[in-house]
Enzyme design. Sequence first.
Site, PDB file in Angstrom:
ATOM      1  N   HIS A  43       0.517  -0.817   0.016  1.00  0.00           N
ATOM      2  CA  HIS A  43       0.224  -0.106   0.145  1.00  0.00           C
ATOM      3  C   HIS A  43       0.833   0.840  -0.207  1.00  0.00           C
ATOM      4  O   HIS A  43       1.545   1.280   0.757  1.00  0.00           O
ATOM      5  CB  HIS A  43      -0.838   0.001   1.046  1.00  0.00           C
ATOM      6  N   SER A  48      -5.289   5.821   5.154  1.00  0.00           N
ATOM      7  CA  SER A  48      -6.288   5.947   3.773  1.00  0.00           C
ATOM      8  C   SER A  48      -6.149   6.172   2.250  1.00  0.00           C
ATOM      9  O   SER A  48      -5.732   6.948   2.522  1.00  0.00           O
ATOM     10  CB  SER A  48      -7.388   6.544   4.488  1.00  0.00           C
ATOM     11  N   ARG A  83      -2.933   1.484  -6.584  1.00  0.00           N
ATOM     12  CA  ARG A  83      -1.749   0.628  -4.765  1.00  0.00           C
ATOM     13  C   ARG A  83      -0.609   0.518  -5.483  1.00  0.00           C
ATOM     14  O   ARG A  83       0.800   0.872  -5.340  1.00  0.00           O
ATOM     15  CB  ARG A  83      -2.435   0.407  -4.470  1.00  0.00           C
ATOM     16  N   HIS A 102       0.261  -4.602   2.594  1.00  0.00           N
ATOM     17  CA  HIS A 102      -1.132  -4.646   3.408  1.00  0.00           C
ATOM     18  C   HIS A 102      -1.876  -5.360   2.820  1.00  0.00           C
ATOM     19  O   HIS A 102      -2.660  -5.355   3.847  1.00  0.00           O
ATOM     20  CB  HIS A 102      -1.616  -2.877   2.839  1.00  0.00           C
ATOM     21  N   ARG A 133      -5.328  -5.426  -5.535  1.00  0.00           N
ATOM     22  CA  ARG A 133      -6.638  -4.952  -5.430  1.00  0.00           C
ATOM     23  C   ARG A 133      -6.841  -4.028  -5.717  1.00  0.00           C
ATOM     24  O   ARG A 133      -5.894  -3.046  -5.425  1.00  0.00           O
ATOM     25  CB  ARG A 133      -6.507  -5.932  -3.451  1.00  0.00           C
ATOM     26  N   LEU A 162     -13.864  -4.271   0.951  1.00  0.00           N
ATOM     27  CA  LEU A 162     -14.587  -4.862   1.928  1.00  0.00           C
ATOM     28  C   LEU A 162     -16.029  -5.501   1.318  1.00  0.00           C
ATOM     29  O   LEU A 162     -16.534  -6.262   1.743  1.00  0.00           O
ATOM     30  CB  LEU A 162     -15.175  -3.341   2.850  1.00  0.00           C
TER      31      LEU A 162
END
Lengths: 258, 648
Positions: B268, B286, B339, B410, B444, B450
């Site tokens: 990340h 974040s 990312r 991450h 991802r 989530l």
Amino acid sequence: MNFTLKVWRQKNAKEKGRFETYHVKDIAEDTSFLEMMDILNEQLIHEDMDPVAVNKGCHSGPVSFDHDCREGICGACSLYINGHPHGPGALVTTCQLFMRNFKDGETITVEPWRSAAFPVVKDLVVNRNAFDQILQAGGFISINPGAVPDANAIPVPKEKADKSMDAASCIGCGACVASCKNGSAMLFVAARVSSLALLPQGRPEACRRAKAMVAKMDELGFGACTNTQACEAECPKGISVSNIARLNREFLSAKFKD
Amino acid sequence: MADKLISHIPDGPLAEKWTKHKADIRVVSPNNKRKLDIIVVGTGLGGASAAASLGALGYNVKVFCISDSPRRAHSIAAQGGINAAKNYQNDNDSVYRLFYDTIKGGDYRSREANVYRLAEVSNKIIDLCVAQGIPFAREYGGLLANRSFGGVQVSRTFYARGQTGQQLLLGAYAEMNKEIARGTVKSYPRHEMLDLVIINGEAKGIITRNIETGEIERFGAHAVVLATGGYGNVYFLSTNAMNSNGSAAWQCYKKGAYFANPCFAQIHPTCIPVHGKQQCKLTLMSESLRNDGRIWVPKKKEDVAKLRNNQIKPSQIPEEDRDYYLERRYPAFGNLVPRDVASRAAKERCDAGYGVNETGLAVFLDFKTAIERLGKDVITDRYGNLFQMYQKITDSNPYEEPMMIYPAIHYTMGGLWVDYDLMTTIPGLYAIGECNFSDHGGNRLGASALMQGLADGYFILPYTIGDYLSHKIQEPKIDTNAPEFEEAEKKAKEKINKLLSIKGKKTVDELHKELGNLMWEYVGMARDEKGLKTVISKIEDLRQEFLKNVYVDGANDQFNQELEKALRLYDFFDIGELMAQDALNRKESCGGHFRTEMQTPEGETKRDDENYMYVAAWEYKGKGEDPELHKEPLKYENIKIAVRNYKD
């Protein structure tokens, strides 16, 4: 930086605990409190490796303490430091506390949460299962995944959503209980009741929820609220006691309806 | 044994596959559901939502977690948001666009059918979460607000301040609590899974260790669902929670479940940089911050030197001397590239000597422009808690000086191989959420973890598991006195006793740090053949040292965190080794997997679609034996394969 640590040691729930004194040296000021505890533990384990030293002193191994995310959100860490849950400083969990907040050479006292409803498991680890039980009594909205309306079918005023979010940021750490002279869980219960009561989705079960959660809280041995507001002052997420007022309103209006 | 690798992707047009499949699979009647037991291991978004849904359906569910409460699972720490194709912003979003972005973001290494289904159910997740009372951010008109994340050009991310994971998890946990109250779900906190029990080739139960008492216990069920997250902690320093580990999934691998794409780990780009040798955990900032924050390093090396010596502050460097390298290199996506791209670009600048911080391993994330444009209040409303967290940790005020950030481990895209029904190669064993491999390919996208955890738990597994269980309705309760349970329990106890009896000279953490350093150096942001071969032998040496020289304090029959860590580290050696083997096998660069031999002249990843467009599924062949590689070819029938382009 160097510190003297007075740490509560307790083998298990049945045995009596006691304070032990340890010294840690050369701690960088950017070290977090839990990293400092890690360093202490490494030191204690190395002492244990030497059988001669163990025979001389009282060998009790590394200090157990709950921790996980180390970024202030999981609510696992729960140290009572120098008389405050999560230590000095406002709006922080233990894992977000840094050694720069202490004076070089300071003696720091570290204890577990102390409350009848949170029995000690070992050293600084307590059992907070009572919180789960309170939420199981009613801290939810009874729906089935297959039968819900479109998300935007229920408009919620921003102000209400924001207030609900304020209450919902509770991390369930138990600092409110640990800070309260009566060991009351009112702030914890109020946060959940409020966050749901403020939203239209939470209204259908609001009465049942408030009554059930308060009854479970009383049953589990938490004390009564006497409005000292220590809970708000020590809450790492700044949950306001105005939520307790809202819980009281919800609870009373539910009782009137009975 | 290659015939085990059947993905069971339904026939028919992409958009109709899931609907058709649901119509084809069998269901279990309510009175039979009551007779069936399901074990769910893990209570993050995947596990909690699965336990809640399966309980609501009427199955008997036992749910296990290692923390003192299910609510502490590491999903709680997800900050930014959750994606859905609602198109509430009227910005031309659609299920297809979410699907396309996810496949492209994953660098064409995920399954079309799975990803399409994920995009398809994403909207239902938002509906359900709102109904659960999750206080998502809203506009003044009372409707839901959205923001953007990396790798996309629409605003499709729903959020609850910087605590979206917390709110979604508390929602799933609340639904699970409702089922606990109803009696369909029984919760076992502080229980760690030590082994999977297989009877006649099917998953029938687990062996656990009660973390409070050390008691080894047996639990039987007609199916086992693994929702134990990723294995990022193999690197020691990561954004994962301290107790996150890969051991439960690893026991399943050792019992025959294939492990897919282990080398795909996400780094990340926006984490708080490492500050010293005593650190044990990295903190994420974040990705949502990249909506308004601009990433830069100085253009001039003399400014770098002055910054490192504290002679100037970053805010004193004039605009013309700043290199907004993401905006420069990727004009179309700018600061919102995916990312893996953002992480590599940061590394490139730092390797070239432009990194800031005392270590030279950091870049700036600056809100100056956004504060000027929007005002401080708007920024506080959007990111207040993140700014507060940053200041607490670093003692620096991000409203005045830019944040310093650096990439960190991450998330792991790899995981247990599953078919379209989310079943592993062991019948009756399912894997959901980060613990499986299926949806994110080589990288991802933000706010998709989530989405995947909840899609699997609420809307996919509860359907597909019924198909399997419909064949088990006459099977009695699983007898935990069966010899398979005896054997598994005996082995678990032997392993514990062995670790406790070594009594060497190094602590678990010391060895874990050594492993982490090896992994970061050789299997981190840049990998090459020589390094990967080196690290495989170094990991073996370290494993031998662990087995001879670790010191595990205390005994089994007590709360013993050293023993917990030792058991997890035991498996991290194996996991690290398989990651390196997989990385060595995959002689291409794709997503987070960057083989330095395979790059374009501009330093971008260079895929080899001809030879590597497959899922690498590894089969355990026994101790000391090389694992066997099985390949599941990836077919793209709806998306045109292209070089990933975020420039224009």
